[in-house]
Motif scaffolding. Structure first.
Motif, PDB file in Angstrom:
ATOM      1  N   GLU C  22       1.494  -2.833 -18.000  1.00 49.72           N
ATOM      2  CA  GLU C  22       2.954  -2.743 -17.899  1.00 49.72           C
ATOM      3  C   GLU C  22       3.369  -2.485 -16.452  1.00 49.72           C
ATOM      4  O   GLU C  22       4.353  -3.060 -15.966  1.00 49.72           O
ATOM      5  N   VAL C  23       2.636  -1.621 -15.781  1.00 47.70           N
ATOM      6  CA  VAL C  23       2.973  -1.301 -14.390  1.00 47.70           C
ATOM      7  C   VAL C  23       2.714  -2.513 -13.491  1.00 47.70           C
ATOM      8  O   VAL C  23       3.530  -2.846 -12.624  1.00 47.70           O
ATOM      9  N   ARG C  25       2.917  -5.552 -14.294  1.00 50.06           N
ATOM     10  CA  ARG C  25       3.990  -6.509 -14.551  1.00 50.06           C
ATOM     11  C   ARG C  25       5.227  -6.171 -13.717  1.00 50.06           C
ATOM     12  O   ARG C  25       5.856  -7.057 -13.146  1.00 50.06           O
ATOM     13  N   HIS C  26       5.569  -4.895 -13.637  1.00 52.56           N
ATOM     14  CA  HIS C  26       6.736  -4.493 -12.834  1.00 52.56           C
ATOM     15  C   HIS C  26       6.505  -4.779 -11.343  1.00 52.56           C
ATOM     16  O   HIS C  26       7.414  -5.221 -10.649  1.00 52.56           O
ATOM     17  N   VAL C  27       5.292  -4.506 -10.879  1.00 53.44           N
ATOM     18  CA  VAL C  27       5.012  -4.758  -9.453  1.00 53.44           C
ATOM     19  C   VAL C  27       5.149  -6.242  -9.155  1.00 53.44           C
ATOM     20  O   VAL C  27       5.782  -6.641  -8.166  1.00 53.44           O
ATOM     21  N   GLN C  28       4.606  -7.070 -10.038  1.00 54.23           N
ATOM     22  CA  GLN C  28       4.702  -8.517  -9.857  1.00 54.23           C
ATOM     23  C   GLN C  28       6.175  -8.954  -9.848  1.00 54.23           C
ATOM     24  O   GLN C  28       6.605  -9.727  -8.991  1.00 54.23           O
ATOM     25  N   GLN C  29       6.928  -8.437 -10.802  1.00 55.47           N
ATOM     26  CA  GLN C  29       8.336  -8.777 -10.950  1.00 55.47           C
ATOM     27  C   GLN C  29       9.174  -8.369  -9.732  1.00 55.47           C
ATOM     28  O   GLN C  29      10.199  -8.975  -9.435  1.00 55.47           O
ATOM     29  N   SER C  30       8.720  -7.304  -9.042  1.00 52.60           N
ATOM     30  CA  SER C  30       9.476  -6.805  -7.881  1.00 52.60           C
ATOM     31  C   SER C  30       9.449  -7.788  -6.717  1.00 52.60           C
ATOM     32  O   SER C  30      10.315  -7.739  -5.837  1.00 52.60           O
ATOM     33  N   GLY C  31       8.430  -8.651  -6.677  1.00 49.12           N
ATOM     34  CA  GLY C  31       8.286  -9.584  -5.560  1.00 49.12           C
ATOM     35  C   GLY C  31       7.751  -8.937  -4.294  1.00 49.12           C
ATOM     36  O   GLY C  31       7.573  -9.608  -3.278  1.00 49.12           O
ATOM     37  N   ILE C  32       7.466  -7.630  -4.360  1.00 44.45           N
ATOM     38  CA  ILE C  32       6.941  -6.922  -3.195  1.00 44.45           C
ATOM     39  C   ILE C  32       5.432  -7.145  -3.111  1.00 44.45           C
ATOM     40  O   ILE C  32       4.712  -7.025  -4.097  1.00 44.45           O
ATOM     41  N   ARG C  33       4.954  -7.495  -1.891  1.00 48.49           N
ATOM     42  CA  ARG C  33       3.546  -7.856  -1.702  1.00 48.49           C
ATOM     43  C   ARG C  33       2.735  -6.707  -1.120  1.00 48.49           C
ATOM     44  O   ARG C  33       1.550  -6.558  -1.404  1.00 48.49           O
ATOM     45  N   LEU C  34       3.384  -5.915  -0.246  1.00 49.27           N
ATOM     46  CA  LEU C  34       2.690  -4.837   0.461  1.00 49.27           C
ATOM     47  C   LEU C  34       3.578  -3.599   0.468  1.00 49.27           C
ATOM     48  O   LEU C  34       4.713  -3.652   0.935  1.00 49.27           O
ATOM     49  N   GLY C  35       3.043  -2.490  -0.069  1.00 48.44           N
ATOM     50  CA  GLY C  35       3.846  -1.272  -0.071  1.00 48.44           C
ATOM     51  C   GLY C  35       3.310  -0.286  -1.068  1.00 48.44           C
ATOM     52  O   GLY C  35       2.092  -0.100  -1.166  1.00 48.44           O
ATOM     53  N   CYS C  37       3.988   1.739  -5.154  1.00 52.48           N
ATOM     54  CA  CYS C  37       4.636   1.764  -6.459  1.00 52.48           C
ATOM     55  C   CYS C  37       4.653   3.209  -6.947  1.00 52.48           C
ATOM     56  O   CYS C  37       3.599   3.823  -7.130  1.00 52.48           O
ATOM     57  N   HIS C  38       5.849   3.748  -7.160  1.00 54.66           N
ATOM     58  CA  HIS C  38       5.999   5.132  -7.610  1.00 54.66           C
ATOM     59  C   HIS C  38       6.379   5.165  -9.084  1.00 54.66           C
ATOM     60  O   HIS C  38       7.281   4.439  -9.526  1.00 54.66           O
ATOM     61  N   LEU C  39       5.672   6.008  -9.841  1.00 53.22           N
ATOM     62  CA  LEU C  39       5.928   6.163 -11.273  1.00 53.22           C
ATOM     63  C   LEU C  39       6.403   7.581 -11.523  1.00 53.22           C
ATOM     64  O   LEU C  39       5.744   8.537 -11.116  1.00 53.22           O
ATOM     65  N   PHE C  40       7.525   7.705 -12.206  1.00 56.83           N
ATOM     66  CA  PHE C  40       8.102   9.019 -12.474  1.00 56.83           C
ATOM     67  C   PHE C  40       8.359   9.169 -13.974  1.00 56.83           C
ATOM     68  O   PHE C  40       9.191   8.463 -14.545  1.00 56.83           O
ATOM     69  N   PRO C 103      -0.904   2.343  -4.200  1.00 55.75           N
ATOM     70  CA  PRO C 103      -0.702   1.323  -3.169  1.00 55.75           C
ATOM     71  C   PRO C 103      -0.457  -0.037  -3.819  1.00 55.75           C
ATOM     72  O   PRO C 103      -1.004  -0.320  -4.895  1.00 55.75           O
ATOM     73  N   VAL C 104       0.352  -0.852  -3.180  1.00 52.07           N
ATOM     74  CA  VAL C 104       0.561  -2.245  -3.601  1.00 52.07           C
ATOM     75  C   VAL C 104      -0.001  -3.140  -2.506  1.00 52.07           C
ATOM     76  O   VAL C 104       0.339  -2.979  -1.329  1.00 52.07           O
ATOM     77  N   THR C 105      -0.903  -4.042  -2.909  1.00 54.44           N
ATOM     78  CA  THR C 105      -1.545  -4.960  -1.964  1.00 54.44           C
ATOM     79  C   THR C 105      -1.544  -6.355  -2.593  1.00 54.44           C
ATOM     80  O   THR C 105      -1.890  -6.475  -3.773  1.00 54.44           O
ATOM     81  N   ASP C 106      -1.136  -7.342  -1.848  1.00 52.69           N
ATOM     82  CA  ASP C 106      -1.107  -8.714  -2.383  1.00 52.69           C
ATOM     83  C   ASP C 106      -0.328  -8.790  -3.699  1.00 52.69           C
ATOM     84  O   ASP C 106      -0.723  -9.512  -4.627  1.00 52.69           O
ATOM     85  N   GLY C 107       0.729  -8.018  -3.803  1.00 53.83           N
ATOM     86  CA  GLY C 107       1.604  -8.091  -4.969  1.00 53.83           C
ATOM     87  C   GLY C 107       1.079  -7.444  -6.235  1.00 53.83           C
ATOM     88  O   GLY C 107       1.624  -7.647  -7.318  1.00 53.83           O
ATOM     89  N   ARG C 108       0.011  -6.624  -6.096  1.00 53.25           N
ATOM     90  CA  ARG C 108      -0.565  -5.966  -7.276  1.00 53.25           C
ATOM     91  C   ARG C 108      -0.834  -4.489  -7.016  1.00 53.25           C
ATOM     92  O   ARG C 108      -1.116  -4.111  -5.876  1.00 53.25           O
ATOM     93  N   PRO C 109      -0.803  -3.632  -8.071  1.00 51.93           N
ATOM     94  CA  PRO C 109      -1.221  -2.236  -7.901  1.00 51.93           C
ATOM     95  C   PRO C 109      -2.690  -2.258  -7.502  1.00 51.93           C
ATOM     96  O   PRO C 109      -3.496  -2.900  -8.180  1.00 51.93           O
ATOM     97  N   ASN C 110      -3.019  -1.578  -6.428  1.00 54.27           N
ATOM     98  CA  ASN C 110      -4.349  -1.682  -5.841  1.00 54.27           C
ATOM     99  C   ASN C 110      -5.159  -0.418  -6.129  1.00 54.27           C
ATOM    100  O   ASN C 110      -5.281   0.478  -5.312  1.00 54.27           O
TER     101      ASN C 110
END
Lengths: 138, 138, 138
Positions: C22-23, C25-35, C37-40, C103-110
């Motif tokens: 599920e997480v 999927r959200h990272v992919q949907q965000s379109g963000i490649r490098l950065g 992902c915070h879960l609260f 961490p997000v790398t190449d559009g995925r939770p790393n």
């Protein structure tokens, strides 16, 4: 955009102190509407926690549980320079949190209904505690 | 701006290893002056902790406390494939931290005077450990 | 860039539930490649954990360990309004995590090879749990 400021909290000894309003004030002041708010406690003998905010018994029970788990004056400890609550304070810190990150939505810390933000002082004596607040986003 | 790199740490078995300097080096290398530094440990049998950095007894006491709290070879555990320290290592990790975030100010990790950053190895044998360092800000 | 969405998880009572997919999927949907992902987690009676993802015994052992450490119905607790698992749920939450950052790398939770992401329900009854997912970066 990045906003960073210092938040000063004066404690009156062991116990938990609500910082929800102070943190909300910083988020508002940052002008950031969507993003995250990071809180960093600059000490190794206190903690930052999210805790149930409706019934004060919860934080009393938590305090009693922690006192049983990490007893003051435990003969296991050799680092006792500052007293029987010295080493337990460090362990309580490591078993909980030095830093927390909250989502920011519509310019406010976006927590659940029953979540409150607390500085948990682990030393018997009061201390001046400093939290570095960093808000970033859009 | 986002900077992301891998930090490799070789441990010599159970114990805590200072990584303050290595992390400061990455923050400096990132060129970011104001923001945050996120550390992510890619393993489930070691931890990242902030701990008192002046008296080594603190980390010795911490180690002894954790050994008492989560005893190696406890009969409670069924996951023992890699030995008596296998399951305790996973529990130590979950009771402490896999990730930490530090404020970055003036191009440096901005911690309190008595805070040191440590990789805590929970396995008896040495391991290669990898931390993903992400620095972001301005 | 900041992406923020709500992730809803329905639990069937005490236990851990994989949310890795599920997480992702959200990272992919965000379109963000490098950065990052915070879960609260917006609750004080469940947790977010990273845990060994290969052998289900690990999470069974973890559950048994936590039940021994923070027993349901412990006479120490006065906050028992919602039953014998009420206060233990709050303590389990504080001893583990309400928020995690990946961490997000190449559009995925790393994450590491053996790391899985779990929502850990601490109440005996099933609940609807909500996680605020914030992805930011480039």
């Amino acid at each position: 955009m990045v906003y960073q400021q210092s938040l000063q909290i004066k404690t009156a000894g062991r116990g938990s102190y609500s910082i929800t309003n102070e943190v909300a004030r910083h988020v508002q002041q940052s002008g950031i509407r969507l993003g995250l708010c990071h809180l960093f406690l600059r000490h190794t003998s206190a903690s930052l926690i999210l805790c149930e905010n409706a019934d004060p018994d919860v934080r009393d029970d938590l305090e009693r549980f922690m006192l049983r788990l990490v007893p003051d004056g435990d003969a296991l400890f050799t680092h006792t320079a500052e007293g029987p609550d010295d080493m337990p304070a460090h362990i309580r810190n490591i078993l909980t949190h030095s830093d927390l990150t909250l989502p920011v939505t519509d310019g406010r810390p976006n927590m659940g209904t029953w979540q409150g933000l607390y500085l948990w002082e682990h030393r018997q004596q009061g201390h001046h505690r400093e939290i570095t607040v960093t808000v970033y986003g859009e």
